[in-house]
Design an enzyme around this catalytic site. Structure first.
Site, short mmCIF file in Angstrom:
data_model
loop_
_atom_site.label_atom_id
_atom_site.label_comp_id
_atom_site.label_asym_id
_atom_site.label_seq_id
_atom_site.Cartn_x
_atom_site.Cartn_y
_atom_site.Cartn_z
N HIS A 12 0.86 -1.04 -0.12
CA HIS A 12 0.05 0.01 -0.16
C HIS A 12 0.79 1.19 0.17
O HIS A 12 2.13 1.16 0.33
CB HIS A 12 -1.06 0.07 1.29
CG HIS A 12 -2.03 -1.14 1.11
ND1 HIS A 12 -2.54 -1.63 2.11
CD2 HIS A 12 -2.63 -1.69 0.11
CE1 HIS A 12 -3.37 -2.54 1.84
NE2 HIS A 12 -3.49 -2.65 0.62
N THR A 38 2.39 -5.12 -8.28
CA THR A 38 1.33 -4.17 -8.51
C THR A 38 1.94 -3.14 -9.21
O THR A 38 3.31 -2.67 -8.88
CB THR A 38 0.57 -4.01 -7.54
OG1 THR A 38 1.18 -3.56 -6.38
CG2 THR A 38 -0.53 -5.26 -7.22
N GLY A 39 1.39 -2.23 -10.15
CA GLY A 39 2.05 -1.10 -10.88
C GLY A 39 3.06 -0.39 -10.35
O GLY A 39 4.14 -0.40 -10.61
N THR A 40 2.61 0.24 -9.25
CA THR A 40 3.67 1.51 -8.68
C THR A 40 4.69 0.82 -7.73
O THR A 40 5.88 1.01 -7.94
CB THR A 40 2.91 2.16 -7.75
OG1 THR A 40 1.79 2.87 -8.67
CG2 THR A 40 4.00 3.36 -7.14
N THR A 41 4.29 -0.41 -7.08
CA THR A 41 5.37 -1.20 -6.28
C THR A 41 6.45 -1.78 -7.17
O THR A 41 7.41 -1.76 -7.03
CB THR A 41 4.77 -2.24 -5.37
OG1 THR A 41 3.57 -1.58 -4.65
CG2 THR A 41 5.60 -2.92 -4.52
N SER A 63 -2.11 -1.01 -11.15
CA SER A 63 -1.79 -0.60 -9.71
C SER A 63 -3.00 -1.31 -8.82
O SER A 63 -4.05 -1.95 -9.70
CB SER A 63 -2.19 0.80 -9.41
OG SER A 63 -3.48 1.28 -9.85
N GLY A 64 -2.86 -1.69 -7.76
CA GLY A 64 -3.83 -2.36 -6.80
C GLY A 64 -5.15 -1.94 -7.13
O GLY A 64 -5.81 -2.78 -7.42
N ASP A 69 -4.11 -6.11 -7.55
CA ASP A 69 -4.47 -7.18 -6.59
C ASP A 69 -5.10 -8.39 -7.17
O ASP A 69 -4.56 -9.41 -7.09
CB ASP A 69 -5.05 -6.50 -5.30
CG ASP A 69 -4.55 -5.51 -4.68
OD1 ASP A 69 -2.98 -5.55 -4.72
OD2 ASP A 69 -5.09 -4.50 -4.03
N HIS A 96 -10.01 -0.34 -2.31
CA HIS A 96 -10.16 -1.57 -3.02
C HIS A 96 -10.05 -2.66 -1.88
O HIS A 96 -9.44 -3.77 -2.18
CB HIS A 96 -9.27 -1.64 -3.91
CG HIS A 96 -7.64 -1.72 -3.57
ND1 HIS A 96 -7.32 -0.39 -3.01
CD2 HIS A 96 -6.96 -2.48 -3.71
CE1 HIS A 96 -5.92 -0.62 -2.89
NE2 HIS A 96 -5.56 -1.76 -3.20
#
Length: 158
Positions: A12, A38-41, A63-64, A69, A96
């Site tokens: 997160h 996930t996208g940003t991570t 992204s989540g 996710d 989400h």
């Protein structure tokens, strides 16, 4: 570690710095495996590795909140993830939440280990069981509990 693992990385917003720091501390190990984020991570981990000249195989999903996710959960269901690291922000609500719970649930149902803090992630990534050919994880038992049969199974046989 000889076996090449497929590792999911999810965090997160308020935990992204933490997962990037964890990934950098474990970069030598992680660079030997296939990573899904996930996208940003995933992007943050990839960029952090690139800035330090660390080669990596990172696939970034959405992204989540945009379905990332759920994409990771689908990989779990298909047994395309060996373990997941999901640094959850337990102090703030997530828009989400249903997707988050779905990912956690699918990991539990399909017996995919999931680390939700640094300590458990460290234990998981350093486990010798990953290279133990004799170790076969047992699937969870989803059956009604029969106490009488259970107690009988505990009796010492003479």
């Amino acid at each position: 570690m000889r076996r090449k693992l497929r590792i999911a990385l999810v965090a997160h917003d308020n935990r992204k710095a933490d997962i990037v720091d964890w990934a950098l501390n474990n970069a030598e190990m992680l660079s030997q495996h296939r990573l899904f984020g996930t996208g940003t991570t995933g992007t943050l981990v990839r960029e952090s590795f690139m800035k330090r000249g660390i080669a990596s195989d990172i696939t970034c999903m959405h992204s989540g909140p945009m379905g990332g996710d759920a994409e990771i959960a689908a990989l779990v269901v298909r047994k395309e993830i060996d373990f997941a690291v999901f640094f959850i922000d337990d102090l703030n609500p997530q828009p989400h939440e249903a997707d988050i719970q779905m990912l956690l649930r699918q990991c539990r149902i399909h017996n995919i280990p999931i680390a939700c803090n640094r300590y458990s992630a460290d234990l998981m990534i350093t486990s010798s069981l990953w290279d133990d050919a004799g170790y076969v994880p047992k699937d969870p038992i989803y059956a009604p509990f029969d106490r009488k049969a259970f107690e009988e199974s505990l009796k010492v046989k003479e």
